[in-house]
Scaffold this motif. Sequence first.
Motif, mmCIF file in Angstrom:
data_model
loop_
_atom_site.group_PDB
_atom_site.id
_atom_site.type_symbol
_atom_site.label_atom_id
_atom_site.label_comp_id
_atom_site.label_asym_id
_atom_site.label_seq_id
_atom_site.Cartn_x
_atom_site.Cartn_y
_atom_site.Cartn_z
ATOM 1 N N PRO A 234 0.834 -1.212 0.000
ATOM 2 C CA PRO A 234 0.000 0.000 0.000
ATOM 3 C C PRO A 234 0.865 1.258 0.000
ATOM 4 O O PRO A 234 1.907 1.307 0.647
ATOM 5 C CB PRO A 234 -0.780 -0.084 1.318
ATOM 6 C CG PRO A 234 -0.603 -1.489 1.802
ATOM 7 C CD PRO A 234 0.652 -2.013 1.224
ATOM 8 N N THR A 235 0.416 2.279 -0.718
ATOM 9 C CA THR A 235 1.075 3.582 -0.622
ATOM 10 C C THR A 235 0.459 4.392 0.515
ATOM 11 O O THR A 235 0.992 5.420 0.915
ATOM 12 C CB THR A 235 0.935 4.360 -1.938
ATOM 13 O OG1 THR A 235 -0.457 4.584 -2.191
ATOM 14 C CG2 THR A 235 1.558 3.603 -3.094
ATOM 15 N N LEU A 236 -0.681 3.909 1.006
ATOM 16 C CA LEU A 236 -1.330 4.522 2.177
ATOM 17 C C LEU A 236 -2.041 3.422 2.954
ATOM 18 O O LEU A 236 -2.806 2.648 2.367
ATOM 19 C CB LEU A 236 -2.342 5.581 1.708
ATOM 20 C CG LEU A 236 -3.326 6.107 2.757
ATOM 21 C CD1 LEU A 236 -2.603 6.746 3.935
ATOM 22 C CD2 LEU A 236 -4.292 7.105 2.115
ATOM 23 N N SER A 237 -1.742 3.329 4.246
ATOM 24 C CA SER A 237 -2.388 2.333 5.102
ATOM 25 C C SER A 237 -3.087 3.065 6.240
ATOM 26 O O SER A 237 -2.487 3.928 6.883
ATOM 27 C CB SER A 237 -1.350 1.375 5.699
ATOM 28 O OG SER A 237 -0.557 0.814 4.668
ATOM 29 N N ILE A 238 -4.360 2.725 6.471
ATOM 30 C CA ILE A 238 -5.127 3.399 7.530
ATOM 31 C C ILE A 238 -5.602 2.348 8.528
ATOM 32 O O ILE A 238 -6.287 1.393 8.146
ATOM 33 C CB ILE A 238 -6.339 4.164 6.942
ATOM 34 C CG1 ILE A 238 -5.876 5.139 5.846
ATOM 35 C CG2 ILE A 238 -7.072 4.911 8.049
ATOM 36 C CD1 ILE A 238 -6.998 5.903 5.166
ATOM 37 N N SER A 258 5.666 5.303 1.845
ATOM 38 C CA SER A 258 4.213 5.424 2.000
ATOM 39 C C SER A 258 3.841 6.055 3.341
ATOM 40 O O SER A 258 4.702 6.336 4.175
ATOM 41 C CB SER A 258 3.543 4.054 1.865
ATOM 42 O OG SER A 258 3.788 3.243 2.999
ATOM 43 N N ARG A 259 2.561 6.294 3.542
ATOM 44 C CA ARG A 259 2.035 6.842 4.793
ATOM 45 C C ARG A 259 1.227 5.786 5.535
ATOM 46 O O ARG A 259 0.496 5.012 4.909
ATOM 47 C CB ARG A 259 1.124 8.055 4.524
ATOM 48 C CG ARG A 259 1.829 9.286 4.006
ATOM 49 C CD ARG A 259 1.785 9.325 2.485
ATOM 50 N NE ARG A 259 0.493 9.662 1.940
ATOM 51 C CZ ARG A 259 0.040 9.219 0.773
ATOM 52 N NH1 ARG A 259 0.770 8.398 0.024
ATOM 53 N NH2 ARG A 259 -1.165 9.579 0.330
ATOM 54 N N VAL A 260 1.395 5.775 6.834
ATOM 55 C CA VAL A 260 0.625 4.887 7.718
ATOM 56 C C VAL A 260 -0.105 5.781 8.726
ATOM 57 O O VAL A 260 0.536 6.582 9.413
ATOM 58 C CB VAL A 260 1.539 3.886 8.451
ATOM 59 C CG1 VAL A 260 0.726 3.030 9.430
ATOM 60 C CG2 VAL A 260 2.298 3.016 7.446
#
Length: 344
Positions: A234-238, A258-260
């Motif tokens: 993922p390039t973004l994980s929420i 990426s951002r978490v």
Amino acid sequence: MAKIKGIQIVKPEQLQIIEMEKPQIDEKNNVLVKMKAAGICGSDVGIYHGTNAAATYPRVIGHEMVGEVVETGPGATKVKVGDRVIIDQVTACGHCYACRIGRPNVCQHLAVRGVHIDGGFREYIAVPDKDCYLLPDNLRYEDAVLIEPTTIAIQACSRAQIKEDDEVLIMGMGALGSRMLSIAKLSGAKIIVADIVDEKLEEALAAGAHHAINLLKENIDEKIKEYTTDAYGPTLSIDCACTKDSLGTLIRIAGNASRVITMGFSVTPTEVTNFGITSKELDIRGSRLQNRKFQEAIDLVKAGKVDLDHKISHTFHFLDAQKAFDFNETRDPSIRKIVLTFDD
Ligand code: MN
Ligand code: ZN
């Protein structure tokens, strides 16, 4: 003094119906709202069980507050008697660094209704008019409760700077996860969801998720490679699961650069390594509450971009709050959102 009833968590594991003074409007809290519906949030459950690190006791909980304006004082210009409103739960000092840079939701002296100060599980609340937001006309009070978790999702997607070319993993498809999906998909990004309940995953796919992973039946590391371009991750994980292990899992499978996004309130230590973050140069960003996102959420509902109709699963009268919390404890797979109602 007139008395009203409220639901107070006296101390962890002790829920009580209390009598309290009916709030009076004054110069600051210049609007009196008669509660009509209030949602039970994971954080309320955390306060009940003593696992919400932010909470203080005893506390009248509830921060998803919907009602009708029944009295206004001088200076109240935003709403009038008879208006249907939802109330912002954030109160801030206005002077600290966070407030000065426009982030009152993490004010040094943050006071959240239902967490640090008394909230919405009571018949009346007095609040400043600026904290009231007019509900869309055709939305039922019970359904309007979901505007609050929608603001939380808007905040997380804003913190994440979500973009169309992101490949997003949303971990956890409970009430918060499904709201997150509804907001994240507006960006046009590819969205992968993960949960342990098949029905929730099926609902997510029907609601626009591109891929779904059952964490009990499938290996998330393998599935994430399969579902992301070039097995990048993922390039973004929420993190909408917010369990002890979810953050470690997300850091492990995250794509480079990426951002978490974390949203949990647990203080249970979890194993995270320097290398796990440094080697991929991850941005790990907390997202707390919401920063004046109510109007944005309401506008999305009005524009038909977010549908909140009949998404709640159960209602209880607020005097049956104990029953509602006990039922929530059963983890019945039909539970999506439990709402307390205040009809006479
Ligand atoms: Mn909430
Ligand atoms: Zn402040």
